[in-house]
Design an enzyme around this catalytic site. Structure first.
Site, PDB file in Angstrom:
ATOM      1  N   CYS A 106      -6.781  -3.933  15.767  1.00 57.76           N
ATOM      2  CA  CYS A 106      -6.830  -4.731  14.544  1.00 57.76           C
ATOM      3  C   CYS A 106      -7.985  -4.309  13.645  1.00 57.76           C
ATOM      4  O   CYS A 106      -8.221  -4.933  12.610  1.00 57.76           O
ATOM      5  CB  CYS A 106      -6.888  -6.219  14.860  1.00 57.76           C
ATOM      6  N   ASP A 160     -16.141  -2.858  14.487  1.00 55.96           N
ATOM      7  CA  ASP A 160     -17.371  -3.030  15.250  1.00 55.96           C
ATOM      8  C   ASP A 160     -17.539  -1.940  16.296  1.00 55.96           C
ATOM      9  O   ASP A 160     -18.655  -1.482  16.543  1.00 55.96           O
ATOM     10  CB  ASP A 160     -17.387  -4.408  15.924  1.00 55.96           C
ATOM     11  N   HIS A 215     -17.480  -7.087  -6.315  1.00 54.00           N
ATOM     12  CA  HIS A 215     -16.471  -8.102  -6.623  1.00 54.00           C
ATOM     13  C   HIS A 215     -15.427  -7.592  -7.618  1.00 54.00           C
ATOM     14  O   HIS A 215     -14.242  -7.854  -7.474  1.00 54.00           O
ATOM     15  CB  HIS A 215     -17.155  -9.352  -7.168  1.00 54.00           C
ATOM     16  N   GLU A 254     -14.507  -4.282  21.315  1.00 51.68           N
ATOM     17  CA  GLU A 254     -15.298  -3.829  20.167  1.00 51.68           C
ATOM     18  C   GLU A 254     -16.762  -3.600  20.537  1.00 51.68           C
ATOM     19  O   GLU A 254     -17.555  -3.169  19.719  1.00 51.68           O
ATOM     20  CB  GLU A 254     -15.171  -4.812  18.997  1.00 51.68           C
TER      21      GLU A 254
HETATM   22  C1  PEP Z   1     -13.234  -5.262  14.140  1.00 50.72           C
HETATM   23  O1  PEP Z   1     -14.414  -5.365  14.464  1.00 50.72           O
HETATM   24  O2  PEP Z   1     -12.597  -4.189  14.146  1.00 50.72           O
HETATM   25  C2  PEP Z   1     -12.496  -6.447  13.673  1.00 50.72           C
HETATM   26  C3  PEP Z   1     -11.204  -6.400  13.423  1.00 50.72           C
HETATM   27  O3  PEP Z   1     -13.182  -7.587  13.505  1.00 50.72           O
HETATM   28  P1  PEP Z   1     -14.100  -7.931  12.246  1.00 50.72           P
HETATM   29  O4  PEP Z   1     -13.891  -6.876  11.210  1.00 50.72           O
HETATM   30  O5  PEP Z   1     -13.663  -9.291  11.826  1.00 50.72           O
HETATM   31  O6  PEP Z   1     -15.460  -7.906  12.857  1.00 50.72           O
HETATM   32 MG    MG Z   2     -15.295  -7.244  14.941  1.00 56.81          MG
END
Ligand code: PEP
Ligand code: MG
Length: 625
Positions: free
Chosen positions: A523, A476, A212, A452
């Site tokens: 993403c 993921d 944190h 993913e």
């Molecule tokens: C990912 O898995 O790359 C992703 C963007 O989703 P999260 O990190 O929310 O699992």
């Molecule tokens: Mg993910």
């Protein structure tokens, strides 16, 4: 000055660098928050709260209960102030750390248990609190999981606050003048409260980069280095120090040479930041005219203003789970509609991609559910297809908010065609329902899915025919491709975003998407790692969605390269057999083409969402000083 691996300034495995013969000492820790600071040290030692066990008479018990109530009240008032200050200075995510401490303080079960023990055992309240904390310490044990450790640290801080108030002691988290704060450990409140003064940086003996306190330093944009292995005991207040938050270094009594070098670095960072600010309104295209989209990952409405100032072209991933996490239950359709509409309006005409609830895995299990392998369990779309009422409410809310036509939707954790068919069928039913109810929505809203899960990579050609876009979730995808839990520190060095298997999977997804006429974005954290930018560009990625603070750097890299060069880089990377080769090659390329950028990147730590440590990033932290 360059320091090579065989120089006597190179760190040993204890994280302590060899004394260079003068007084200069260099400590190596973990880079917790980027940036550089030069200034005098202030060694902060928190006054420990000592407790002595006392047996109380029946009359004293009643007085003690009153004293405990008063101390709680004062602790609540202190924390209340900290929460409002946190809201002024921090993003929602970071401020939530203090809100959860307030919830712990107000926990009725804790009050009941303490009062009961006080009456049953007739012992002083500070001793009982101390005793309760000890029990939790045993319960959490030497938790490997940083989330548990953070929870214990929060609980500890709340307990200390009450004990301190019981003993009527005051806490001094203030310092006069500009200093680098050196401490064995900083609590979240220390980190926040010191920032009211002219604090230059934080250096701590203990802590991880997703703790944190580290998250708070990043949110406050204060450079920080952690895990310095007892350095605080060897530094005196007033010692001149240089803290290098990008490389995780603390230099005590630096030589004149190092002082001059770091002063130059600071100048370059300031210059670069001005340059980056000038880029905000310029398009994201290579010098030979290849355009891509840069967008932001977001989770909270109050991030939107910052996202817009960073020059983002919309939101490439809006994580909706926080609505569930904040409430502890699924939000109603109307609550969701209000939030989604506000976001769509604020970002208009830029697009916003809402990802449907991805709950499970590391993202909070439903109460009462316990799984041996949550990451391989009831998570994301799997849960939503079992809880279709909740799923329908969310789809209705997103569709209702889409009438301005700047909303897209995407689904997490899709593993194959059958699942996607089921999802699309529910979406069609919900659309039909809304049409019947005469509720307006964007009938042509783009629909996409996150790639993913490895199985989705292999059937991407089928999936691509059913949707408008793909967004690659590398966080993921890496964990499932490499069979490496993204939160497990024991095997964190195996979590390799630059592994050739990952890069080949990314290439295959992009090529398959393009062959089927759809656009492909990313993403996951890799999209915001400047070291990966040119490679991803060359692989043909159409959209990069990332932590908003990195957008200017990534844009700068893209605008400074040619698409042709990027394609060559990608082709060369695809020939490399090892993750280390890929990193070394990309690093060399970056040094050759954007030396000033490589040196001054503020975002050496790519773990803003706290989901995993980018351990590979720490690999070459001493290539240059
Ligand atoms: C990912 O898995 O790359 C992703 C963007 O989703 P999260 O990190 O929310 O699992
Ligand atoms: Mg993910």
């Amino acid at each position: 000055m360059k320091v090579s691996a065989n120089s006597n300034n190179f760190p040993d495995s204890q994280g302590y660098l060899v004394d260079n013969g003068k007084q200069e000492r260099i400590y190596k820790g973990l880079p917790a928050s980027g940036g550089i600071a030069i200034g005098p040290a202030y060694v902060y030692e928190r006054e420990e709260v000592y407790v002595v066990e006392r047996i109380l008479s029946p009359e004293e018990v009643e007085v003690e209960i009153q004293l405990l109530d008063d101390a709680m009240e004062r602790a609540r008032a202190e924390l209340g102030k900290i929460v409002s200050f946190a809201h002024e200075k921090l993003n929602q995510d970071a401020a939530a750390i203090f809100e959860s401490q307030l919830l712990m303080l107000d926990d009725p079960e804790m009050h009941k248990a303490l009062n009961k023990r006080l009456r049953d055992e007739c012992k002083n309240a500070d001793f009982l609190i101390h005793d309760e904390l000890e029990k939790f310490r045993v319960l959490f044990g030497e938790a490997k999981d940083e989330l548990l450790r953070d929870r214990m640290a929060d609980l500890d801080e709340v307990g200390q606050r009450i004990m301190r108030n019981l003993q009527k002691k005051r806490l001094h988290s203030t310092v006069e003048g500009e200093h680098v704060i050196i401490a064995e450990q900083l609590t979240p409140s220390d980190t926040l409260l010191f920032s009211r003064n002219d604090v230059l940086a934080y250096a701590t003996d203990v802590g991880g980069i997703t703790s944190h306190a580290a998250i708070l330093s990043r949110s406050l944009k204060i450079p920080a280095v952690t895990a310095l292995h007892g350095a605080s005991r060897e530094i005196a207040t007033g010692d001149l120090v240089i803290l290098d938050g990008q490389h995780g270094l603390l230099i005590v009594n630096p030589t004149e040479e190092h002082q001059a070098e770091y002063a130059r670095k600071i100048e370059r960072i300031i210059r670069l930041e001005t340059e980056l600010a000038d880029l905000v309104d310029l398009p994201c295209e290579t010098s030979d005219g290849h355009k891509v989209e840069l967008s932001a990952n977001a989770e909270f409405v109050n991030e939107l203003e910052f996202i817009i100032t960073q020059g983002s072209k919309g939101i490439g991933l809006y994580r909706t789970e926080h609505l569930y996490i904040a409430k502890g239950e699924f939000p109603s359709e109307q609550e969701q509609y209000i939030e989604y509409s506000e976001i769509a309006h604020s970002m208009y005409p830029q697009p916003v991609i809402f990802r449907t609830f991805d709950i499970g895995g590391d993202k909070l299990l439903e109460r009462g559910i316990s799984e041996l392998n949550p990451f391989l369990g009831w998570r994301g779309i799997r849960m939503m297809l079992d809880k279709t009422d909740i799923f329908r409410h969310q789809l209705r809310a997103i569709l209702r908010a889409s009438s301005m036509k700047n909303i897209k939707i995407m689904f997490p954790m899709i593993s194959g065609v059958a699942e996607l068919r089921e999802v699309l069928a529910v979406l069609e039913e919900v659309k039909a329902e809304l049409t019947e109810e005469l509720v307006p929505f964007d009938e042509h809203m783009e629909v996409g899915l996150m790639i993913e899960v490895p199985s989705a990579v292999f059937v991407a050609d089928e999936l691509a025919k059913m949707v408008d876009f793909f967004s690659i979730g590398t966080n993921d995808l890496v964990q499932y491709l490499m069979a490496v839990d993204r939160n497990n520190e024991l095997i964190a060095d195996l979590y390799q975003e630059f592994h050739p298997a990952v890069i080949r999977a990314v290439k295959s997804i992009i090529d398959t998407g393009h062959a089927n006429g759809i656009w492909v974005g990313m993403c996951g954290e890799l999209a915001g790692n400047p070291l990966a930018t040119v490679m991803l560009l060359g692989l043909g990625l159409d959209e990069f969605s990332m932590v908003p603070s990195v957008i200017p750097e990534v844009k700068k890299i893209i605008r400074s390269t040619t698409f042709e060069d990027a394609r060559t880089v990608a082709a060369n990377v695809l020939r490399l057999p090892l993750a280390t080769d890929v990193r070394a090659y990309l690093d060399t390329h970056m040094r050759a083409h954007y030396p000033h950028l490589r040196e001054t990147l503020r975002n050496g730590v790519n773990s803003e969402n706290g989901t995993h440590r980018n351990h590979e990033d720490n690999g070459d932290q001493h290539a240059t000083l």
